[in-house]
Design a protein around this motif. Sequence first.
Motif, PDB file in Angstrom:
ATOM      1  N   THR A 259     -40.906 -15.885 -23.022  1.00 25.98           N
ATOM      2  CA  THR A 259     -42.313 -15.547 -22.831  1.00 25.98           C
ATOM      3  C   THR A 259     -42.410 -14.840 -21.489  1.00 25.98           C
ATOM      4  O   THR A 259     -41.956 -15.355 -20.465  1.00 25.98           O
ATOM      5  CB  THR A 259     -43.197 -16.808 -22.834  1.00 25.98           C
ATOM      6  OG1 THR A 259     -43.012 -17.481 -24.085  1.00 25.98           O
ATOM      7  CG2 THR A 259     -44.665 -16.440 -22.656  1.00 25.98           C
ATOM      8  N   LEU A 260     -42.984 -13.641 -21.493  1.00 23.62           N
ATOM      9  CA  LEU A 260     -43.085 -12.819 -20.294  1.00 23.62           C
ATOM     10  C   LEU A 260     -44.340 -13.174 -19.498  1.00 23.62           C
ATOM     11  O   LEU A 260     -45.237 -13.846 -20.010  1.00 23.62           O
ATOM     12  CB  LEU A 260     -43.112 -11.339 -20.693  1.00 23.62           C
ATOM     13  CG  LEU A 260     -41.957 -10.876 -21.580  1.00 23.62           C
ATOM     14  CD1 LEU A 260     -42.156  -9.424 -21.993  1.00 23.62           C
ATOM     15  CD2 LEU A 260     -40.627 -11.065 -20.882  1.00 23.62           C
ATOM     16  N   ALA A 261     -44.412 -12.691 -18.263  1.00 25.43           N
ATOM     17  CA  ALA A 261     -45.586 -12.933 -17.413  1.00 25.43           C
ATOM     18  C   ALA A 261     -46.851 -12.417 -18.086  1.00 25.43           C
ATOM     19  O   ALA A 261     -47.937 -12.962 -17.897  1.00 25.43           O
ATOM     20  CB  ALA A 261     -45.400 -12.268 -16.054  1.00 25.43           C
ATOM     21  N   SER A 262     -46.716 -11.365 -18.890  1.00 23.99           N
ATOM     22  CA  SER A 262     -47.863 -10.793 -19.595  1.00 23.99           C
ATOM     23  C   SER A 262     -48.329 -11.683 -20.741  1.00 23.99           C
ATOM     24  O   SER A 262     -49.366 -11.438 -21.339  1.00 23.99           O
ATOM     25  CB  SER A 262     -47.484  -9.415 -20.154  1.00 23.99           C
ATOM     26  OG  SER A 262     -46.460  -9.556 -21.133  1.00 23.99           O
ATOM     27  N   GLY A 263     -47.532 -12.728 -21.072  1.00 23.12           N
ATOM     28  CA  GLY A 263     -47.859 -13.610 -22.191  1.00 23.12           C
ATOM     29  C   GLY A 263     -47.178 -13.200 -23.478  1.00 23.12           C
ATOM     30  O   GLY A 263     -47.175 -13.954 -24.452  1.00 23.12           O
ATOM     31  N   LYS A 264     -46.594 -12.010 -23.510  1.00 21.67           N
ATOM     32  CA  LYS A 264     -45.910 -11.536 -24.709  1.00 21.67           C
ATOM     33  C   LYS A 264     -44.583 -12.259 -24.883  1.00 21.67           C
ATOM     34  O   LYS A 264     -43.977 -12.705 -23.929  1.00 21.67           O
ATOM     35  CB  LYS A 264     -45.636 -10.028 -24.611  1.00 21.67           C
ATOM     36  CG  LYS A 264     -46.869  -9.178 -24.659  1.00 21.67           C
ATOM     37  CD  LYS A 264     -46.496  -7.708 -24.635  1.00 21.67           C
ATOM     38  CE  LYS A 264     -47.722  -6.830 -24.730  1.00 21.67           C
ATOM     39  NZ  LYS A 264     -47.374  -5.419 -24.806  1.00 21.67           N
ATOM     40  N   GLU A 265     -44.150 -12.339 -26.156  1.00 25.43           N
ATOM     41  CA  GLU A 265     -42.833 -12.896 -26.462  1.00 25.43           C
ATOM     42  C   GLU A 265     -41.839 -11.754 -26.569  1.00 25.43           C
ATOM     43  O   GLU A 265     -42.188 -10.646 -26.987  1.00 25.43           O
ATOM     44  CB  GLU A 265     -42.891 -13.668 -27.780  1.00 25.43           C
ATOM     45  CG  GLU A 265     -43.858 -14.821 -27.730  1.00 25.43           C
ATOM     46  CD  GLU A 265     -43.196 -16.150 -28.014  1.00 25.43           C
ATOM     47  OE1 GLU A 265     -42.110 -16.166 -28.620  1.00 25.43           O
ATOM     48  OE2 GLU A 265     -43.779 -17.160 -27.615  1.00 25.43           O
TER      49      GLU A 265
END
Length: 183
Positions: A24-30
């Motif tokens: 999970t990235l800082a942007s919230g994307k997987e």
Amino acid sequence: MASEKKERLKLILLGNSILRGKFTLASGKESDYYIDARLTTLDPEGVSLAADIFLEEIRRDPLIRTVGGPTMGADPIVGALLGVSHRENYPLKGFLVRKQEKDHGTGKLIEGNLGPGDNTAVVEDVVTSGGSVITAIDAVKSAGADVRKVLVIVDREEGAAGKFREMGIDFYAIFRISELLES
């Protein structure tokens, strides 16, 4: 010479910083990969190469005299850039932008050498959506400085570049993620 440095940096990134799995990235994307660029920017050769490449790009705009970015990704890059700028007799001043103002001492959001009217470059290790860099840019602008360029080691090619250009800021990435994943 720059292409040799870029190729060597690519090998270091591929060997140290490209991780496979579910993240999970800082942007919230997987994502099925993660770029742990600090494993490269905290490597003496990796950060030196990145700083050399960035300084070459910064020198294309002689108005830029300061360099900084969001803490933690920018910290080792800024330090290395200041060192190489001194050695190359092209001294830059540096600063770092905190995630939030300190709740003690001076209460600063920006640490270091940034003043009103400064023309600056903002650096970061990796950008996805550009959120943390945009937050840093907003802080820099609030301090009365002008952001002329954003420089990153890796652009994940998920919209950040377009956002910076829409803001009227020149954008430079040493690598696009597609260049690294095809290797």
